[in-house]
Write a protein that holds these residues in place. Structure first.
Motif, PDB file in Angstrom:
ATOM      1  N   ASP A 111     -12.563   0.239   3.829  1.00  0.00           N
ATOM      2  CA  ASP A 111     -11.568   0.266   5.142  1.00  0.00           C
ATOM      3  C   ASP A 111     -12.200  -1.042   5.783  1.00  0.00           C
ATOM      4  O   ASP A 111     -13.288  -1.226   5.938  1.00  0.00           O
ATOM      5  CB  ASP A 111     -11.794   1.524   6.089  1.00  0.00           C
ATOM      6  N   GLY A 112     -11.276  -1.872   6.162  1.00  0.00           N
ATOM      7  CA  GLY A 112     -11.557  -3.119   6.586  1.00  0.00           C
ATOM      8  C   GLY A 112     -12.103  -4.062   5.825  1.00  0.00           C
ATOM      9  O   GLY A 112     -12.690  -5.304   6.180  1.00  0.00           O
ATOM     10  N   ARG A 113     -12.033  -3.822   4.420  1.00  0.00           N
ATOM     11  CA  ARG A 113     -12.653  -4.802   3.351  1.00  0.00           C
ATOM     12  C   ARG A 113     -11.698  -5.175   2.225  1.00  0.00           C
ATOM     13  O   ARG A 113     -10.702  -4.408   2.049  1.00  0.00           O
ATOM     14  CB  ARG A 113     -13.975  -4.252   2.593  1.00  0.00           C
ATOM     15  N   ARG A 114     -12.086  -6.239   1.380  1.00  0.00           N
ATOM     16  CA  ARG A 114     -11.349  -6.713   0.611  1.00  0.00           C
ATOM     17  C   ARG A 114     -11.653  -5.974  -0.876  1.00  0.00           C
ATOM     18  O   ARG A 114     -12.962  -5.647  -0.803  1.00  0.00           O
ATOM     19  CB  ARG A 114     -11.448  -8.210   0.210  1.00  0.00           C
ATOM     20  N   CYS A 115     -10.766  -5.726  -1.545  1.00  0.00           N
ATOM     21  CA  CYS A 115     -11.286  -4.948  -2.712  1.00  0.00           C
ATOM     22  C   CYS A 115     -10.204  -5.289  -3.855  1.00  0.00           C
ATOM     23  O   CYS A 115      -9.115  -5.746  -3.707  1.00  0.00           O
ATOM     24  CB  CYS A 115     -11.435  -3.193  -2.605  1.00  0.00           C
ATOM     25  N   THR A 116     -10.604  -4.631  -5.030  1.00  0.00           N
ATOM     26  CA  THR A 116      -9.692  -4.780  -6.091  1.00  0.00           C
ATOM     27  C   THR A 116      -9.847  -3.588  -7.254  1.00  0.00           C
ATOM     28  O   THR A 116     -10.776  -2.767  -6.928  1.00  0.00           O
ATOM     29  CB  THR A 116      -9.514  -6.131  -6.753  1.00  0.00           C
ATOM     30  N   THR A 117      -9.040  -3.490  -8.184  1.00  0.00           N
ATOM     31  CA  THR A 117      -8.939  -2.447  -8.987  1.00  0.00           C
ATOM     32  C   THR A 117      -8.185  -2.786 -10.324  1.00  0.00           C
ATOM     33  O   THR A 117      -7.594  -3.913 -10.326  1.00  0.00           O
ATOM     34  CB  THR A 117      -8.759  -1.120  -8.664  1.00  0.00           C
ATOM     35  N   HIS A 118      -7.924  -1.878 -11.244  1.00  0.00           N
ATOM     36  CA  HIS A 118      -7.225  -2.080 -12.481  1.00  0.00           C
ATOM     37  C   HIS A 118      -5.571  -2.594 -11.872  1.00  0.00           C
ATOM     38  O   HIS A 118      -5.219  -1.844 -10.864  1.00  0.00           O
ATOM     39  CB  HIS A 118      -6.945  -1.003 -13.230  1.00  0.00           C
ATOM     40  N   HIS A 119      -5.160  -3.475 -12.550  1.00  0.00           N
ATOM     41  CA  HIS A 119      -3.421  -4.029 -12.070  1.00  0.00           C
ATOM     42  C   HIS A 119      -2.654  -2.518 -12.102  1.00  0.00           C
ATOM     43  O   HIS A 119      -1.733  -2.703 -11.085  1.00  0.00           O
ATOM     44  CB  HIS A 119      -3.102  -4.853 -12.982  1.00  0.00           C
ATOM     45  N   GLY A 120      -2.951  -1.617 -12.815  1.00  0.00           N
ATOM     46  CA  GLY A 120      -2.015  -0.641 -12.959  1.00  0.00           C
ATOM     47  C   GLY A 120      -2.393   0.478 -11.896  1.00  0.00           C
ATOM     48  O   GLY A 120      -1.415   1.219 -11.420  1.00  0.00           O
ATOM     49  N   LEU A 121      -3.441   0.136 -11.001  1.00  0.00           N
ATOM     50  CA  LEU A 121      -3.797   1.137  -9.860  1.00  0.00           C
ATOM     51  C   LEU A 121      -3.882   0.393  -8.817  1.00  0.00           C
ATOM     52  O   LEU A 121      -4.218   1.211  -7.533  1.00  0.00           O
ATOM     53  CB  LEU A 121      -5.387   1.679 -10.422  1.00  0.00           C
ATOM     54  N   GLN A 122      -3.533  -0.973  -8.489  1.00  0.00           N
ATOM     55  CA  GLN A 122      -3.618  -1.452  -7.238  1.00  0.00           C
ATOM     56  C   GLN A 122      -2.597  -0.977  -6.262  1.00  0.00           C
ATOM     57  O   GLN A 122      -2.922  -0.726  -5.000  1.00  0.00           O
ATOM     58  CB  GLN A 122      -3.422  -3.139  -7.544  1.00  0.00           C
ATOM     59  N   ASP A 123      -1.343  -0.618  -6.500  1.00  0.00           N
ATOM     60  CA  ASP A 123      -0.371  -0.282  -5.465  1.00  0.00           C
ATOM     61  C   ASP A 123      -0.927   1.176  -5.030  1.00  0.00           C
ATOM     62  O   ASP A 123      -1.059   1.472  -3.979  1.00  0.00           O
ATOM     63  CB  ASP A 123       1.030   0.040  -6.258  1.00  0.00           C
ATOM     64  N   ARG A 124      -1.247   1.787  -5.928  1.00  0.00           N
ATOM     65  CA  ARG A 124      -1.911   3.294  -5.591  1.00  0.00           C
ATOM     66  C   ARG A 124      -3.004   3.096  -4.400  1.00  0.00           C
ATOM     67  O   ARG A 124      -3.110   3.903  -3.516  1.00  0.00           O
ATOM     68  CB  ARG A 124      -2.038   3.991  -6.495  1.00  0.00           C
ATOM     69  N   LEU A 125      -3.991   2.203  -4.952  1.00  0.00           N
ATOM     70  CA  LEU A 125      -5.182   2.121  -3.984  1.00  0.00           C
ATOM     71  C   LEU A 125      -4.395   1.428  -2.486  1.00  0.00           C
ATOM     72  O   LEU A 125      -5.321   1.991  -1.606  1.00  0.00           O
ATOM     73  CB  LEU A 125      -6.138   1.145  -4.652  1.00  0.00           C
ATOM     74  N   ALA A 126      -3.617   0.662  -2.567  1.00  0.00           N
ATOM     75  CA  ALA A 126      -3.377   0.212  -1.404  1.00  0.00           C
ATOM     76  C   ALA A 126      -2.624   1.102  -0.481  1.00  0.00           C
ATOM     77  O   ALA A 126      -2.748   1.260   0.744  1.00  0.00           O
ATOM     78  CB  ALA A 126      -2.284  -0.942  -1.341  1.00  0.00           C
ATOM     79  N   ARG A 127      -2.014   2.109  -1.077  1.00  0.00           N
ATOM     80  CA  ARG A 127      -1.366   3.394  -0.328  1.00  0.00           C
ATOM     81  C   ARG A 127      -2.372   4.275   0.000  1.00  0.00           C
ATOM     82  O   ARG A 127      -2.127   4.862   1.338  1.00  0.00           O
ATOM     83  CB  ARG A 127      -0.168   4.196  -1.357  1.00  0.00           C
ATOM     84  N   ARG A 128      -3.190   4.568  -0.928  1.00  0.00           N
ATOM     85  CA  ARG A 128      -4.144   5.491  -0.238  1.00  0.00           C
ATOM     86  C   ARG A 128      -5.096   5.067   0.932  1.00  0.00           C
ATOM     87  O   ARG A 128      -5.658   5.755   1.760  1.00  0.00           O
ATOM     88  CB  ARG A 128      -5.017   6.029  -1.432  1.00  0.00           C
ATOM     89  N   TYR A 129      -5.388   3.616   0.604  1.00  0.00           N
ATOM     90  CA  TYR A 129      -6.373   3.136   1.779  1.00  0.00           C
ATOM     91  C   TYR A 129      -5.810   1.995   2.399  1.00  0.00           C
ATOM     92  O   TYR A 129      -5.924   1.025   2.168  1.00  0.00           O
ATOM     93  CB  TYR A 129      -7.698   2.705   1.031  1.00  0.00           C
ATOM     94  N   PRO A 130      -4.798   2.145   3.420  1.00  0.00           N
ATOM     95  CA  PRO A 130      -3.939   1.137   4.084  1.00  0.00           C
ATOM     96  C   PRO A 130      -4.995   0.282   4.798  1.00  0.00           C
ATOM     97  O   PRO A 130      -4.654  -0.812   5.054  1.00  0.00           O
ATOM     98  CB  PRO A 130      -3.185   1.870   4.760  1.00  0.00           C
TER      99      PRO A 130
END
Length: 293
Positions: A111-130
């Motif tokens: 929360d409130g931080r920049r982050c990344t993950t596998h390209h196939g999981l990025q959309d899901r990560l963004a949805r889970r942690y807006p």
């Protein structure tokens, strides 16, 4: 000696774990530990792993790393997530590889931080942690002692970056050479160390000179001395070095100095003391070079 604690979940990916583990086991000064909620830990590749069920005591100098797992698997109970969050709250660094970023998100660290993950999981990560900012198309992201990396092999880049931050580029370069790993370049992400940005070539002559500069970048290194290390003339060295890295030997050395000085400043040093620690006579040259970056 610092501890690197790997927190494992069922169906963990072997390379997510083995890549960083190889880096930290090759670098000096690290003790590797592995914990899990159950043991043995099944991996997605079918190799069962042993791990401790009891967590060791950790200090702010220790690193906690969560390797990724096969999509659709991977889950930590609330006590494990609390331990992950507590380590960061006490001043420690928390890192993840691939899907491991989800565990950091559930621990409240994205929360409130920049982050990344596998390209196939990025959309899901963004949805889970807006409340997080998911950075795409990069190998790794560092934000306030929360370090997240993209898929699988990028964990090696993350680990080399952390070694370079803690011990300087010379140690990280030696580890990379030992592992026969040359840094991959990503021009959109300045958080990569200079060692990673400028080692993506196959010139052994230039690598030898880079090893010399990395090992003693705070000292005066005349071009003639570097040419002697390479066994070529000064003119030939300048041509080969520039062709391989895009910089002259002097510019490369200055880049290492500035990068290390910025790390020291970020950890409380004044610009003047940081400049002197990396080999500048005073902070004026440091400010001038930082303004060019």
């Amino acid at each position: 000696m610092s501890t690197v604690l790997f927190v494992l979940t069922p169906q963990v990916h072997l390379l997510d774990l083995a890549g960083p583990a190889q880096v930290f086991s090759t670098a000096p000064g690290y003790r590797l530990r592995y914990v899990a909620e159950e043991t043995p830990v099944p991996t997605w590749q079918g190799v069962p792993l042993g791990a401790d069920l009891t967590w060791p005591g950790l200090t702010a100098d220790d690193l906690l790393l969560v390797p990724g797992w096969r999509d659709g698997h991977g889950w930590f109970a609330a006590p494990t997530l609390s331990r992950i969050a507590e380590h960061h709250a006490r001043g420690g660094t928390v890192a993840s590889v691939c899907a491991g970023a989800d565990a950091l998100g559930r621990a409240g660290l994205l929360d409130g931080r920049r982050c990344t993950t596998h390209h196939g999981l990025q959309d899901r990560l963004a949805r889970r942690y807006p409340a997080a900012t998911v950075v795409r198309d990069v190998l790794y992201v560092c934000d306030d002692r929360v370090v997240t990396s993209a898929g699988i092999a990028s964990g090696i880049d993350l680990a080399l970056h952390l070694v370079a931050q803690r011990h300087g580029p010379a140690v990280a370069a030696r580890v990379a050479r030992e592992m026969v790993v040359y840094g991959r370049r990503n021009g959109d992400e300045r958080q990569h160390s200079a060692m990673l940005r400028h080692r993506a070539h196959l010139s052994d002559v230039v690598h030898r000179v880079q090893d010399r500069i990395d090992a003693d970048f705070a000292a005066a290194l005349p071009l003639a001395d570097l040419a002697a290390v390479a066994g070529v003339s000064e003119r030939t060295l300048t041509r080969l070095f520039t062709s391989a890295t895009g910089r002259t030997p002097l510019r490369y050395q200055q880049l290492l100095r500035v990068e290390r000085a910025e790390y020291l400043i970020g950890h409380g040093a004044t610009a003047e003391s940081a400049a002197r620690a990396v080999g500048f006579a005073d902070a004026r040259m440091l400010r001038r070079l930082r303004s060019r970056a």
